[in-house]
Scaffold this active site. Structure first.
Site, mmCIF file in Angstrom:
data_model
loop_
_atom_site.group_PDB
_atom_site.id
_atom_site.type_symbol
_atom_site.label_atom_id
_atom_site.label_comp_id
_atom_site.label_asym_id
_atom_site.label_seq_id
_atom_site.Cartn_x
_atom_site.Cartn_y
_atom_site.Cartn_z
ATOM 1 N N GLN A 35 0.863 -1.304 -0.186
ATOM 2 C CA GLN A 35 -0.013 -0.052 0.075
ATOM 3 C C GLN A 35 0.847 1.245 0.064
ATOM 4 O O GLN A 35 0.344 2.251 0.121
ATOM 5 C CB GLN A 35 -0.987 0.092 1.281
ATOM 6 C CG GLN A 35 -1.945 -1.060 1.119
ATOM 7 C CD GLN A 35 -2.685 -1.319 2.646
ATOM 8 O OE1 GLN A 35 -2.528 -0.424 3.463
ATOM 9 N NE2 GLN A 35 -3.563 -2.539 2.547
ATOM 10 N N HIS A 69 -1.054 0.047 5.524
ATOM 11 C CA HIS A 69 -1.466 1.191 6.399
ATOM 12 C C HIS A 69 -0.594 2.445 6.673
ATOM 13 O O HIS A 69 -0.076 2.859 7.724
ATOM 14 C CB HIS A 69 -2.201 0.629 7.833
ATOM 15 C CG HIS A 69 -3.258 -0.296 7.650
ATOM 16 N ND1 HIS A 69 -4.151 -0.562 8.589
ATOM 17 C CD2 HIS A 69 -3.687 -0.776 6.524
ATOM 18 C CE1 HIS A 69 -5.054 -1.401 8.223
ATOM 19 N NE2 HIS A 69 -4.773 -1.414 6.954
ATOM 20 N N GLU A 120 -14.959 4.858 8.928
ATOM 21 C CA GLU A 120 -15.546 5.985 9.975
ATOM 22 C C GLU A 120 -15.311 7.390 9.549
ATOM 23 O O GLU A 120 -14.241 7.477 9.002
ATOM 24 C CB GLU A 120 -15.554 5.741 11.481
ATOM 25 C CG GLU A 120 -14.065 5.671 11.806
ATOM 26 C CD GLU A 120 -14.022 5.303 13.236
ATOM 27 O OE1 GLU A 120 -13.661 6.123 13.871
ATOM 28 O OE2 GLU A 120 -14.674 4.438 13.716
ATOM 29 N N TYR A 172 -9.864 8.379 19.449
ATOM 30 C CA TYR A 172 -10.786 7.904 18.605
ATOM 31 C C TYR A 172 -11.102 6.493 18.496
ATOM 32 O O TYR A 172 -11.767 5.944 17.682
ATOM 33 C CB TYR A 172 -10.722 8.694 17.028
ATOM 34 C CG TYR A 172 -11.150 9.942 17.112
ATOM 35 C CD1 TYR A 172 -12.425 10.387 16.892
ATOM 36 C CD2 TYR A 172 -10.337 10.936 17.677
ATOM 37 C CE1 TYR A 172 -12.995 12.005 17.118
ATOM 38 C CE2 TYR A 172 -10.614 12.306 17.659
ATOM 39 C CZ TYR A 172 -11.883 12.792 17.577
ATOM 40 O OH TYR A 172 -12.356 14.115 17.643
ATOM 41 N N TYR A 195 -10.879 -9.216 9.795
ATOM 42 C CA TYR A 195 -10.934 -9.992 8.576
ATOM 43 C C TYR A 195 -11.274 -11.665 8.826
ATOM 44 O O TYR A 195 -11.654 -12.081 8.114
ATOM 45 C CB TYR A 195 -9.577 -9.613 7.810
ATOM 46 C CG TYR A 195 -9.470 -8.308 7.384
ATOM 47 C CD1 TYR A 195 -10.607 -7.491 6.531
ATOM 48 C CD2 TYR A 195 -8.291 -7.537 7.431
ATOM 49 C CE1 TYR A 195 -10.427 -6.444 6.210
ATOM 50 C CE2 TYR A 195 -8.224 -6.492 7.095
ATOM 51 C CZ TYR A 195 -9.365 -5.541 6.633
ATOM 52 O OH TYR A 195 -9.004 -4.529 6.154
HETATM 53 CA CA LIG Z 1 -12.907 5.229 15.633
#
Ligand SMILES: [Ca+2]
Ligand SMILES: [Ca+2]
Length: 421
Positions: free
Chosen positions: A130, A197, A292, A302, A313
């Site tokens: 990625q 990521h 989100e 968060y 997964y």
């Molecule tokens: Ca969150």
């Protein structure tokens, strides 16, 4: 973004529940789902079963918001094609587009859709998995300074990580150009030897502060560092143009905390934008279910990976499988199944009046644009514009049209212009 194999598995699993979707929605008090085609206004655009079937939203309208009563007919036109695999796009003041290519190139795309020669001076990037050359942002004073900022996955002695560089973009007469005075101003630390990521997006705030979003590097060991203020994984940062923390950042005087941190407990943040009031919003990739939308505020948590919607997964819960805790912020909105959010833009133009004040969100898995119609800081309606392609970035052009950057598995991109039909 997630690994292709897992995404495919997830979407097949979700599809197999399609037939029972409506019954489930009624059971959960969600708007009843209908067929994917010709969904009537007022019904949720999402018609597939969630992966986490026992989870409930924290408040009404936190997921599966109904479609608006008035949805414009949208015309689509390919304005550039056969481009390398792109990651980000920005409009230059003269109306041309500056794009980043994942493998480590930048191009200026002329108004006829033809890319100029690769811009010289782009540093080496790690483009496996990625990673790659990721986002680009123009300095607020670009017109005078020519300064740009870009993020990329960087090979380091002890692993790799997301870094941010500044440079002066000097366009050439031949449609190409060069970067001068390239400086790495910020490194997400610690490094980690992985290829997932990395985030990331770069957004300048109204006072020229630079917000940087990253990821938490996905694997179980780095993942938990999203909760650790000593680590730069799974955070948003707020820095100046030299990469220094802003003096009013929330953790500047906390011992051991990284002073560049703005918010924490994030997973993989690949979408960010300011709203019409200059406030910073992000969308992060969730696990299997759990993408989100947030409006990250100074010093707030968060939740990831302790609190999240969706499941792993593997099908197992994430951690203890909880979706709320008083110490963590609820997302403004979430998606299960995922849309796999990439870029986002705030629509403040007039050409598509129905979209004024909305967020436009690119989806890799949803293969189109999600339009989030806001009511204050809540999502009132969710509309979807199918584009039959993975969408990697979204921008509003100087003409008020919306421009979507696609990517294909084969490693090429197009740019699609959306206008009101
Ligand atoms: Ca969150
Ligand atoms: Ca950008």
């Amino acid at each position: 973004m997630k690994s292709p194999t897992l995404l495919l598995t997830a979407s097949l699993a979700a599809a197999s529940f399609l037939s029972t979707g409506s019954a489930f929605a009624q059971m959960q008090g969600l708007p009843p789902a209908t067929g994917a085609e010709g969904v009537a206004p007022g019904k949720a655009a999402e018609t597939q079963m969630p992966n986490a079937r026992d989870q409930k939203p924290a408040f009404a309208g936190q997921t599966r918001a109904p479609q608006p009563s008035s949805m414009p007919q949208i015309a689509k036109q390919v304005v550039a094609e056969n481009l390398p695999h792109l990651w980000a796009m920005e409009f230059l003041p003269d109306g041309r587009m500056l794009v980043t290519a994942k493998k480590g190139a930048m191009h200026i795309i002329a108004k006829d859709g033809k890319p100029g020669a690769a811009i010289e001076g782009v540093p080496d990037v790690l483009s496996g998995g990625q990673g790659g050359l990721l986002d680009v942002a123009l300095a607020p004073d670009y017109q005078q300074s020519g300064m740009i900022f870009f993020s990329f996955s960087e090979q380091r002695e002890d692993g790799n990580g997301t870094s941010v560089a500044s440079a002066e973009l000097v366009p050439g007469d031949d449609g190409g150009g060069k970067l001068e005075d390239v400086k790495v101003i910020f490194r997400q630390m610690p490094s980690y030897d992985g290829n997932k990521h990395f985030g990331s997006r770069l957004v300048f705030g109204p006072n020229h502060e630079l917000y940087v979003t990253v990821g938490e590097r996905s694997d179980p060991e780095p993942r938990v560092q999203a909760q650790d203020l000593k680590s730069g994984l799974g955070k948003t940062f707020r820095i100046d143009r030299d990469g220094k923390p802003l003096p009013d950042n929330p953790f500047v005087s906390r011992d051991g905390a990284r002073p560049e941190i703005w918010s924490y407990g994030h997973r993989n943040l690949q979408a960010a934008a300011l709203d019409g009031q200059g406030r910073f919003w992000t969308i992060e990739h969730g696990p299997r279910g759990g993408d989100e939308l947030n409006r990250p505020e100074a010093g707030k948590n968060y939740g990831w990976p302790e609190v999240t919607y969706g499941i792993d997964y593997s099908g197992q819960p994430i951690g203890k499988g909880i979706t709320a805790m008083k110490e963590t912020e609820q997302p403004v909105y979430f998606w299960d199944p995922v849309i796999a959010p990439s870029g986002m833009a705030f629509y403040d133009a007039d050409a598509i009046p129905e979209w004024k004040g909305s967020f436009l969100v690119g989806g890799l898995v949803s293969q189109g644009i999600v339009v989030l119609h806001m009511d204050g800081d809540r999502v009132a309606h969710e509309e979807r514009i199918p584009l039959e392609a993975r969408i990697r970035d979204v921008k509003v052009g100087p003409d008020g049209a919306v421009y979507a950057v696609t990517e294909s598995r084969g490693g090429s991109s197009t740019i699609i212009r959306l206008t009101k039909a």
